[in-house]
Design a protein around this motif. Structure first.
Motif, PDB file in Angstrom:
ATOM      1  N   ASP A 147       3.038  -4.676   4.343  1.00  0.00           N
ATOM      2  CA  ASP A 147       2.527  -5.144   5.630  1.00  0.00           C
ATOM      3  C   ASP A 147       2.682  -4.063   6.703  1.00  0.00           C
ATOM      4  OD1 ASP A 147       1.827  -7.561   4.531  1.00  0.00           O
ATOM      5  OD2 ASP A 147       3.690  -8.545   5.088  1.00  0.00           O
ATOM      6  N   ASN A 148       2.326  -2.824   6.296  1.00  0.00           N
ATOM      7  CA  ASN A 148       2.340  -1.653   7.190  1.00  0.00           C
ATOM      8  C   ASN A 148       3.744  -1.252   7.630  1.00  0.00           C
ATOM      9  OD1 ASN A 148      -0.488  -1.362   7.167  1.00  0.00           O
ATOM     10  ND2 ASN A 148      -0.702  -2.897   8.784  1.00  0.00           N
ATOM     11  N   ARG A 149       4.766  -1.731   6.967  1.00  0.00           N
ATOM     12  CA  ARG A 149       6.134  -1.318   7.268  1.00  0.00           C
ATOM     13  C   ARG A 149       6.647  -0.457   6.123  1.00  0.00           C
ATOM     14  NH1 ARG A 149       9.421  -6.253  10.196  1.00  0.00           N
ATOM     15  NH2 ARG A 149       7.885  -6.646  11.849  1.00  0.00           N
ATOM     16  N   LEU A 193       4.313   0.980   1.670  1.00  0.00           N
ATOM     17  CA  LEU A 193       4.224   0.126   2.846  1.00  0.00           C
ATOM     18  C   LEU A 193       4.045  -1.320   2.407  1.00  0.00           C
ATOM     19  CD1 LEU A 193       1.745   2.194   5.055  1.00  0.00           C
ATOM     20  CD2 LEU A 193       4.223   2.410   4.904  1.00  0.00           C
ATOM     21  N   ARG A 196       0.835  -1.184   0.000  1.00  0.00           N
ATOM     22  CA  ARG A 196       0.000   0.000   0.000  1.00  0.00           C
ATOM     23  C   ARG A 196       0.879   1.246   0.000  1.00  0.00           C
ATOM     24  NH1 ARG A 196      -3.033  -3.263  -1.340  1.00  0.00           N
ATOM     25  NH2 ARG A 196      -5.005  -3.937  -0.402  1.00  0.00           N
TER      26      ARG A 196
END
Length: 304
Positions: free
Chosen positions: A225-227, A223, A216
């Motif tokens: 996995d939100n990292r 990102l 994303r």
């Protein structure tokens, strides 16, 4: 008969040249209204004629400058007094961030060590039960275990003259952007193209991708996995290196990446590697799916 004194005739004044313009003459001779003239005369008689406007203006300007200097002086004094306090609070905040970061790193190392220990015990138990090979294969496909082998290395980077913080559309209707920045959609197409071309395991900047991974965007950052990741983006894919490279370059996603390079100066570099090492995914959590067992299968057959 008395003698009369001669009568002297009064000489007549010659008429004014502007006698016919009496109205204009009156306006010129009496330009100031009589009321104003009387008021000025009374002020002058009382000694309250007032100071000249120029003097009042100078005094007002001087007063304003004095007030401004006073405000600046007070502000500087307050800032000088508050500066040590602010600097101390900043140092304390930095120290706290460093301590919390160090604690988080230690916890992460502990979690990794425990995960490795659990994985080793699981493999040992499955090896005794005869299910070890199958479990290893499932772990590789799910991204739960680290893998190594041949494959390809793809480095994708922004254009050289790309400015940070571009606010153009991520991609136009044709699929491209004139900002020269690599977007999340680009990385999605790259990863999907590698999977489709035969990749068995994929990672981006050391972040292992699984069936549950999400790529994303948050502003200009990508990102996984939100990292958050920063360019250049290094994509490692394990598989038959030469075949994987050829299939990807000839695929629709490979041609898309080539078009980005030619039209928008996005930099790419693809190479075949003999040995790659990909880490395990940090966590693989399944919330809905349940493993199939003989009891579950029998129950489903009975209900059907």
């Amino acid at each position: 008969m008395p003698q009369q004194s001669p009568v002297r005739s009064t000489p007549q004044r010659p008429p004014r040249p502007d006698a016919s313009m009496s109205l204009l003459t009156n306006v010129m001779d009496h330009s100031l209204d009589e009321g104003y003239a009387e008021a000025a005369a009374r002020k002058q008689a009382d000694g309250s004629g007032g100071m000249p406007k120029t003097l009042r203006a100078k005094l007002g300007l001087a007063g304003g400058l004095v007030l401004a200097a006073l405000v600046v002086t007070v502000g500087a004094a307050q800032a000088r007094v508050a500066a040590p306090v602010v600097a101390k609070e900043r140092e304390e905040l930095i120290d706290r961030i460093d301590r919390e970061t160090e604690a988080a790193d230690k916890l992460k190392d502990g979690v990794d060590a425990l995960r490795d220990d659990v994985g080793a015990r699981q493999r040992e138990a499955l090896r005794h039960s005869g299910e070890g090979d199958r479990t290893e294969l499932v772990g590789v496909l799910a991204g739960a275990v680290a893998v190594h082998g041949p494959g390809v290395k793809l480095v994708v980077n922004d254009a050289k003259d790309t400015s940070v913080g571009g606010d153009g559309d991520a991609r136009s209707t044709s699929g491209f952007s004139d900002t020269g920045r690599v977007r999340d959609r680009d990385m999605q197409r790259v990863v999907n193209g590698l999977w489709e071309s035969g990749a068995e395991a994929v990672s981006i900047n050391g972040q292992r991708l699984t069936a549950l991974s999400a790529i994303r965007a948050a502003g200009d950052a990508i990102l996984v996995d939100n990292r958050p990741l920063v360019p250049p983006y290094t994509v490692l894919a394990v598989g038959d290196g030469r075949q994987l490279s050829s299939r990807f370059q000839n695929s629709a996603d490979g041609l898309y990446l080539q078009a980005l390079e030619e039209s928008y100066d996005i930099r790419t570099e693809l190479s075949v590697e003999d040995a790659l090492r990909l880490p395990a995914a940090p966590s693989v959590i399944v919330r809905t799916a349940q493993p199939m067992t003989e009891t579950t299968s029998a129950t489903e057959k009975g209900t059907s």
